[in-house]
Enzyme design. Sequence first.
Site, PDB file in Angstrom:
ATOM      1  N   CYS A 131       1.474  95.443 -31.071  1.00  0.00           N
ATOM      2  CA  CYS A 131       0.668  96.495 -30.471  1.00  0.00           C
ATOM      3  C   CYS A 131      -0.777  96.021 -30.405  1.00  0.00           C
ATOM      4  O   CYS A 131      -1.643  96.527 -31.112  1.00  0.00           O
ATOM      5  CB  CYS A 131       0.812  97.747 -31.324  1.00  0.00           C
ATOM      6  SG  CYS A 131       0.205  99.159 -30.476  1.00  0.00           S
ATOM      7  N   GLU A 149      -3.734  60.740 -43.599  1.00  0.00           N
ATOM      8  CA  GLU A 149      -3.396  62.080 -44.099  1.00  0.00           C
ATOM      9  C   GLU A 149      -2.990  63.031 -42.959  1.00  0.00           C
ATOM     10  O   GLU A 149      -3.626  64.061 -42.742  1.00  0.00           O
ATOM     11  CB  GLU A 149      -4.629  62.636 -44.815  1.00  0.00           C
ATOM     12  CG  GLU A 149      -4.399  63.798 -45.721  1.00  0.00           C
ATOM     13  CD  GLU A 149      -5.694  64.123 -46.445  1.00  0.00           C
ATOM     14  OE1 GLU A 149      -5.763  63.827 -47.648  1.00  0.00           O
ATOM     15  OE2 GLU A 149      -6.632  64.646 -45.806  1.00  0.00           O
ATOM     16  N   PRO A 150      -1.940  62.666 -42.247  1.00  0.00           N
ATOM     17  CA  PRO A 150      -1.576  63.473 -41.083  1.00  0.00           C
ATOM     18  C   PRO A 150      -0.797  64.720 -41.453  1.00  0.00           C
ATOM     19  O   PRO A 150      -0.029  64.729 -42.416  1.00  0.00           O
ATOM     20  CB  PRO A 150      -0.667  62.523 -40.290  1.00  0.00           C
ATOM     21  CG  PRO A 150      -0.020  61.680 -41.352  1.00  0.00           C
ATOM     22  CD  PRO A 150      -1.013  61.549 -42.471  1.00  0.00           C
TER      23      PRO A 150
HETATM   24  N1  LLP Z   1      -6.681  66.510 -44.021  1.00  0.00           N
HETATM   25  C1  LLP Z   1      -7.562  67.524 -44.148  1.00  0.00           C
HETATM   26  C2  LLP Z   1      -8.590  67.456 -45.184  1.00  0.00           C
HETATM   27  C3  LLP Z   1      -7.485  68.635 -43.289  1.00  0.00           C
HETATM   28  O1  LLP Z   1      -8.372  69.617 -43.387  1.00  0.00           O
HETATM   29  C4  LLP Z   1      -6.459  68.678 -42.306  1.00  0.00           C
HETATM   30  C5  LLP Z   1      -6.328  69.839 -41.409  1.00  0.00           C
HETATM   31  C6  LLP Z   1      -5.554  67.598 -42.222  1.00  0.00           C
HETATM   32  C7  LLP Z   1      -5.703  66.517 -43.104  1.00  0.00           C
HETATM   33  C8  LLP Z   1      -4.430  67.552 -41.251  1.00  0.00           C
HETATM   34  O2  LLP Z   1      -4.889  67.576 -39.944  1.00  0.00           O
HETATM   35  P1  LLP Z   1      -3.821  67.254 -38.777  1.00  0.00           P
HETATM   36  O3  LLP Z   1      -3.348  65.846 -38.965  1.00  0.00           O
HETATM   37  O4  LLP Z   1      -2.726  68.232 -38.907  1.00  0.00           O
HETATM   38  O5  LLP Z   1      -4.588  67.451 -37.511  1.00  0.00           O
HETATM   39  N2  LLP Z   1      -4.448  75.457 -37.656  1.00  0.00           N
HETATM   40  C9  LLP Z   1      -4.999  74.447 -36.772  1.00  0.00           C
HETATM   41  C10 LLP Z   1      -5.218  73.140 -37.490  1.00  0.00           C
HETATM   42  C11 LLP Z   1      -6.082  73.281 -38.726  1.00  0.00           C
HETATM   43  C12 LLP Z   1      -6.215  71.976 -39.468  1.00  0.00           C
HETATM   44  C13 LLP Z   1      -6.889  72.123 -40.790  1.00  0.00           C
HETATM   45  N3  LLP Z   1      -7.019  70.895 -41.517  1.00  0.00           N
HETATM   46  C14 LLP Z   1      -4.092  74.265 -35.557  1.00  0.00           C
HETATM   47  O6  LLP Z   1      -3.121  75.015 -35.430  1.00  0.00           O
HETATM   48  O7  LLP Z   1      -4.348  73.417 -34.706  1.00  0.00           O
END
Ligand code: LLP
Length: 426
Positions: free
Chosen positions: A343, A271-272
Amino acid sequence: MSAATNRFSTTRQDIAGQPIVDLVAQYGTPCYVYDMGVIRRRVADLKAFDVVRYAQKACSNIAILDRLRRLGVVVDAVSAGEVRRALSAGFDPHSKPHGIVYTADVFDREAIDLVKELGLHVNCGSPDMIEQLGSAVPGASVTLRINPGFGHGHSQKTNTGGPQSKHGIWHEDVDRCLRLADLHNVAVTGLHMHIGSGTDLEHLSQVCSALERVAHQIGRTLTTISAGGGLPVPYRDGQSYVDLDQYFRLWDTSRKRLEADFGHAITLELEPGRYLVAESGFLIAEIRAVKKMGENLFYLLDAGFNDLARPILYGAYHPISIAHRNGRTPTELVDVVVGGPLCESGDIFTQEEGGFVAKRKLPPASVGDFLIMEVAGAYGFVMSSNYNGRYRAPELLVEDGKVHCIRKRETYDCLIQGESIPPVSA
Ligand code: LLP
């Protein structure tokens, strides 16, 4: 970990073959640009997994969702809005594997209504969700998201496992949840663990054994396991990709053990979010002021943390390059602090976690040159806001040598849409 990368340059003239000066002349700054070629390559990297379920929270423009769907990817949705985005991009909730899965720790009212109306498959992150789903859709099948009691992320704020995290069903609560599911005639067909975002192989691999343990508690109704997301990408020279072959082998071994124990096939999902889109994305800004303040030289841009929030939120590092308006590519580098127009003193792109201002070695540049924040495709535009009355940037998709505007720049009308001034009572 595979070999470390060393590929970021401090000057850049084009994105996916499109000269930056041309993109800017047509669409202005700030603007997000995505390179479809990169997204295609990242999808191809993951072909060993049975199902790649894109965590659209990373970048949810419907054009990106459409292209991912055409590449055979399915999606995860964390809100009614994300479910609707997936529908707009043509995903079928009833396809096999489920085209859309609703994954959350709560249902808001709109989400539970939509789940019922569309018969969406749900990944439940709390016992309450099982009960609410059971009452709304008796006989549903569900996935359980389990918090294995540990987690890891690139920042404490992206760690989604362990007792400090609000995510998932606590691992000691599984039996109670299975009884709850029975009570509501809900069949547990899926098991999911996601320990954090931007973590590393060592932590990611600990999940396999934790998941196998819970799988045995659930038993033979289980047909799908999900390794969650969290795959990191290199944000700076010296960082490396996770060894995907090794990662797949770990999960495949767990899956095969479960297949042998249960006597039926188990589908393996990943689930990327970040992995599929981060490196495809660039935020182009124009340098609008260059000023020396004591020891520090500042480049101030027309993009701020309202456009890219990761540095102020997590102290996240993004590679930065300069495109000189006149095509120069100077080789000397100077120490620079890069900031935005907002700001608020935290509006600094070169900061470390805790808000400490850091310097970056960049080429000399002047007002009118362009600065590009790279590896900005994940959690970039989607986390942007209208703070300080700023319009959200346009998004462009470069695909097969063509530039498509997939979201227009906002206008003043977007800013005040829905607002009204009530009459003053006499
Ligand atoms: N599955 C679930 C249940 C999740 O909560 C997330 C991310 C993903 C998959 C995907 O994760 P990824 O493969 O993208 O690492 N805003 C933060 C990242 C928050 C991620 C939240 N959940 C950032 O900018 O690094």
